[in-house]
Design a protein around this motif. Sequence first.
Motif, PDB file in Angstrom:
ATOM      1  N   ALA A 114       0.818  -1.206   0.000  1.00 26.68           N
ATOM      2  CA  ALA A 114       0.000   0.000   0.000  1.00 26.68           C
ATOM      3  C   ALA A 114       0.855   1.261   0.000  1.00 26.68           C
ATOM      4  CB  ALA A 114      -0.924   0.000   1.218  1.00 26.68           C
ATOM      5  N   SER A 115       1.999   1.201   0.675  1.00 22.90           N
ATOM      6  CA  SER A 115       2.887   2.368   0.747  1.00 22.90           C
ATOM      7  C   SER A 115       3.698   2.560  -0.522  1.00 22.90           C
ATOM      8  CB  SER A 115       3.832   2.232   1.942  1.00 22.90           C
ATOM      9  OG  SER A 115       4.802   1.215   1.709  1.00 22.90           O
ATOM     10  N   GLY A 116       3.741   1.528  -1.376  1.00 25.99           N
ATOM     11  CA  GLY A 116       4.428   1.662  -2.651  1.00 25.99           C
ATOM     12  C   GLY A 116       5.832   1.116  -2.685  1.00 25.99           C
ATOM     13  N   VAL A 117       6.202   0.267  -1.715  1.00 24.64           N
ATOM     14  CA  VAL A 117       7.550  -0.318  -1.694  1.00 24.64           C
ATOM     15  C   VAL A 117       7.441  -1.830  -1.596  1.00 24.64           C
ATOM     16  CG1 VAL A 117       8.603   1.730  -0.691  1.00 24.64           C
ATOM     17  CG2 VAL A 117       7.748  -0.065   0.818  1.00 24.64           C
ATOM     18  N   SER A 118       8.569  -2.493  -1.857  1.00 25.53           N
ATOM     19  CA  SER A 118       8.573  -3.954  -1.836  1.00 25.53           C
ATOM     20  C   SER A 118       8.610  -4.507  -0.421  1.00 25.53           C
ATOM     21  CB  SER A 118       9.779  -4.484  -2.629  1.00 25.53           C
ATOM     22  OG  SER A 118      10.993  -3.943  -2.118  1.00 25.53           O
ATOM     23  N   ALA A 119       9.289  -3.805   0.478  1.00 20.87           N
ATOM     24  CA  ALA A 119       9.375  -4.222   1.881  1.00 20.87           C
ATOM     25  C   ALA A 119       9.498  -2.980   2.739  1.00 20.87           C
ATOM     26  CB  ALA A 119      10.564  -5.153   2.098  1.00 20.87           C
ATOM     27  N   LEU A 120       8.996  -3.080   3.974  1.00 21.04           N
ATOM     28  CA  LEU A 120       8.933  -1.906   4.827  1.00 21.04           C
ATOM     29  C   LEU A 120       9.401  -2.274   6.229  1.00 21.04           C
ATOM     30  CD1 LEU A 120       7.998   1.053   4.553  1.00 21.04           C
ATOM     31  CD2 LEU A 120       5.756   0.329   5.371  1.00 21.04           C
ATOM     32  N   GLY A 121      10.427  -1.566   6.713  1.00 22.44           N
ATOM     33  CA  GLY A 121      10.918  -1.797   8.058  1.00 22.44           C
ATOM     34  C   GLY A 121      10.596  -0.621   8.953  1.00 22.44           C
ATOM     35  N   GLY A 122      10.518  -0.875  10.259  1.00 21.85           N
ATOM     36  CA  GLY A 122      10.243   0.206  11.187  1.00 21.85           C
ATOM     37  C   GLY A 122       8.761   0.484  11.327  1.00 21.85           C
ATOM     38  N   VAL A 123       8.434   1.479  12.151  1.00 19.06           N
ATOM     39  CA  VAL A 123       7.048   1.845  12.433  1.00 19.06           C
ATOM     40  C   VAL A 123       6.627   2.967  11.494  1.00 19.06           C
ATOM     41  CG1 VAL A 123       5.443   2.691  14.167  1.00 19.06           C
ATOM     42  CG2 VAL A 123       7.359   1.227  14.849  1.00 19.06           C
ATOM     43  N   HIS A 124       5.686   2.687  10.614  1.00 22.25           N
ATOM     44  CA  HIS A 124       5.204   3.697   9.678  1.00 22.25           C
ATOM     45  C   HIS A 124       3.723   4.032   9.885  1.00 22.25           C
ATOM     46  CE1 HIS A 124       8.705   4.110   6.895  1.00 22.25           C
ATOM     47  NE2 HIS A 124       8.998   2.934   7.409  1.00 22.25           N
ATOM     48  N   ALA A 125       2.994   3.155  10.539  1.00 20.52           N
ATOM     49  CA  ALA A 125       1.569   3.386  10.800  1.00 20.52           C
ATOM     50  C   ALA A 125       1.201   2.641  12.066  1.00 20.52           C
ATOM     51  CB  ALA A 125       0.728   2.901   9.622  1.00 20.52           C
ATOM     52  N   ARG A 126       0.443   3.312  12.948  1.00 21.92           N
ATOM     53  CA  ARG A 126       0.108   2.687  14.227  1.00 21.92           C
ATOM     54  C   ARG A 126      -0.980   3.493  14.929  1.00 21.92           C
ATOM     55  NH1 ARG A 126       4.776   4.415  18.534  1.00 21.92           N
ATOM     56  NH2 ARG A 126       4.000   6.525  18.859  1.00 21.92           N
ATOM     57  N   VAL A 127      -1.482   2.945  16.022  1.00 25.60           N
ATOM     58  CA  VAL A 127      -2.409   3.666  16.887  1.00 25.60           C
ATOM     59  C   VAL A 127      -1.574   4.426  17.903  1.00 25.60           C
ATOM     60  CG1 VAL A 127      -4.277   3.466  18.562  1.00 25.60           C
ATOM     61  CG2 VAL A 127      -4.219   1.957  16.572  1.00 25.60           C
ATOM     62  N   GLY A 128      -1.757   5.751  17.948  1.00 27.64           N
ATOM     63  CA  GLY A 128      -0.963   6.583  18.824  1.00 27.64           C
ATOM     64  C   GLY A 128      -1.379   6.491  20.277  1.00 27.64           C
ATOM     65  N   ALA A 129      -0.669   7.234  21.129  1.00 26.78           N
ATOM     66  CA  ALA A 129      -0.905   7.195  22.574  1.00 26.78           C
ATOM     67  C   ALA A 129      -2.313   7.657  22.942  1.00 26.78           C
ATOM     68  CB  ALA A 129       0.134   8.061  23.283  1.00 26.78           C
ATOM     69  N   ASP A 130      -2.904   8.510  22.106  1.00 29.08           N
ATOM     70  CA  ASP A 130      -4.249   9.022  22.390  1.00 29.08           C
ATOM     71  C   ASP A 130      -5.340   8.152  21.787  1.00 29.08           C
ATOM     72  OD1 ASP A 130      -3.746   9.549  19.762  1.00 29.08           O
ATOM     73  OD2 ASP A 130      -4.228  11.690  19.846  1.00 29.08           O
ATOM     74  N   GLY A 131      -4.923   6.991  21.240  1.00 30.08           N
ATOM     75  CA  GLY A 131      -5.901   6.079  20.667  1.00 30.08           C
ATOM     76  C   GLY A 131      -6.277   6.397  19.234  1.00 30.08           C
ATOM     77  N   VAL A 132      -5.676   7.438  18.663  1.00 28.41           N
ATOM     78  CA  VAL A 132      -5.961   7.843  17.280  1.00 28.41           C
ATOM     79  C   VAL A 132      -4.904   7.261  16.357  1.00 28.41           C
ATOM     80  CG1 VAL A 132      -6.205   9.799  15.711  1.00 28.41           C
ATOM     81  CG2 VAL A 132      -7.092   9.955  18.051  1.00 28.41           C
ATOM     82  N   PHE A 133      -5.329   6.730  15.223  1.00 33.52           N
ATOM     83  CA  PHE A 133      -4.389   6.158  14.257  1.00 33.52           C
ATOM     84  C   PHE A 133      -3.526   7.269  13.680  1.00 33.52           C
ATOM     85  CE2 PHE A 133      -2.761   4.034  10.554  1.00 33.52           C
ATOM     86  CZ  PHE A 133      -2.709   2.696  10.914  1.00 33.52           C
ATOM     87  N   GLU A 134      -2.220   7.015  13.580  1.00 40.32           N
ATOM     88  CA  GLU A 134      -1.302   8.013  13.045  1.00 40.32           C
ATOM     89  C   GLU A 134      -0.241   7.347  12.175  1.00 40.32           C
ATOM     90  OE1 GLU A 134       0.408   9.868  16.501  1.00 40.32           O
ATOM     91  OE2 GLU A 134       1.887   8.280  16.796  1.00 40.32           O
ATOM     92  N   TRP A 135       0.388   8.166  11.355  1.00 36.93           N
ATOM     93  CA  TRP A 135       1.451   7.716  10.464  1.00 36.93           C
ATOM     94  C   TRP A 135       2.753   8.411  10.857  1.00 36.93           C
ATOM     95  CZ3 TRP A 135      -3.544   8.387   9.357  1.00 36.93           C
ATOM     96  CH2 TRP A 135      -4.226   7.385   8.643  1.00 36.93           C
ATOM     97  N   ILE A 136       3.860   7.698  10.730  1.00 35.26           N
ATOM     98  CA  ILE A 136       5.187   8.245  11.026  1.00 35.26           C
ATOM     99  C   ILE A 136       5.908   8.452   9.698  1.00 35.26           C
ATOM    100  CG2 ILE A 136       7.295   7.993  12.379  1.00 35.26           C
ATOM    101  CD1 ILE A 136       4.704   7.908  14.030  1.00 35.26           C
ATOM    102  N   PHE A 137       6.529   9.615   9.544  1.00 34.91           N
ATOM    103  CA  PHE A 137       7.204   9.957   8.287  1.00 34.91           C
ATOM    104  C   PHE A 137       8.691  10.176   8.533  1.00 34.91           C
ATOM    105  CE2 PHE A 137       2.784  11.304   8.080  1.00 34.91           C
ATOM    106  CZ  PHE A 137       2.361  10.594   6.959  1.00 34.91           C
ATOM    107  N   TYR A 138       9.494   9.652   7.612  1.00 30.35           N
ATOM    108  CA  TYR A 138      10.939   9.612   7.781  1.00 30.35           C
ATOM    109  C   TYR A 138      11.655  10.405   6.687  1.00 30.35           C
ATOM    110  CZ  TYR A 138       9.938   5.756  10.996  1.00 30.35           C
ATOM    111  OH  TYR A 138       9.467   4.994  12.034  1.00 30.35           O
ATOM    112  N   ASP A 139      12.823  10.900   7.044  1.00 37.83           N
ATOM    113  CA  ASP A 139      13.675  11.609   6.096  1.00 37.83           C
ATOM    114  C   ASP A 139      14.039  10.684   4.938  1.00 37.83           C
ATOM    115  OD1 ASP A 139      16.529  12.321   5.084  1.00 37.83           O
ATOM    116  OD2 ASP A 139      15.900  14.141   6.134  1.00 37.83           O
ATOM    117  N   SER A 140      13.900  11.186   3.721  1.00 31.42           N
ATOM    118  CA  SER A 140      14.153  10.359   2.536  1.00 31.42           C
ATOM    119  C   SER A 140      15.625  10.014   2.366  1.00 31.42           C
ATOM    120  CB  SER A 140      13.655  11.084   1.278  1.00 31.42           C
ATOM    121  OG  SER A 140      12.251  11.204   1.293  1.00 31.42           O
TER     122      SER A 140
END
Length: 294
Positions: A114-140
């Motif tokens: 879905a993200s457009g890559v063959s494999a994905l490491g690390g945390v990129h999408a999760r439920v945050g501390a407030d219970g709301v779903f969030e995405w994490i974005f990394y330096d290219s």
Amino acid sequence: RAKAAHPTSHYQSHTLRAMVSHLLAVFISSALLANTFAAAASDGGQCLVGKELLYGCTAWIPQYEHICCQVPQHWAEKAGFLKEPDVRFFDRLLEMKAAVEAGGSQAAEQVAQASGVSALGGVHARVGADGVFEWIFYDSQCGLPLFAAPRGRTFEEWRHESEHHGWPSFREAEVLSGAVQIIAGGEVVSACPQPTHLGHRFTDGQGPRYCIDLMCMAGQASEEAAADTLDTSVQMRPLVEEVEIQSSHGGSGALGDSASQVPSAATGGPQAAAGPPLLVSALGVAVMAATWAA
């Protein structure tokens, strides 16, 4: 019998020839400068070679790599890039969320797809501390975690603001601690060992808004970030306008119709690029003034 030419006529003729010569010299100089700037842009920094970026950005590396790899940078990817048919930034995020929530043995592969890559490491999408779903974005370039969104607002509100301005937009609550620095002119750069240009920070009625180039925040988590427990705490930072960062990637802004220029914080976001003639014209005027004074 012909009349002798009036001395004033000789003076005017000489002045006219001098003006034409000066204008021609300025025109030639401007053309040479334009070629120089264009060559510099085409030979811009390369810091994303071999990277597999998220959200369909890998295919755009040849066109937009220089935006991320040159600091300072006055140019941006084109407005609305996040909505390109092969990018579909926010639609991809929703697809990643659906894959995470579906779970199962194939969840990791489906999130990567879905993200457009063959494999994905690390945390990129999760439920945050407030219970709301969030995405994490990394330096290219270096894989440093930069932003976690949405925070303090809904996904729809975040999406609307970003698509309205034409670039992913983040608020202070969504900037990760120690992730970015603000240098002269409100330019936002990452805290990587070799800083990556990310975008610019503007201020509106809601406070600071980080207007970020998607190409520069589409990275995968670095090995260190993937291995460590992700620190998504937030640090509120005062505006720091005059930090000097010398880039090891290359020179100044890129040129071309596919890029956008960032003129000032007052505009609220980058605008369509006018291209090198504005700069060349300014130099030409300076040269003309100097030669005319001489």
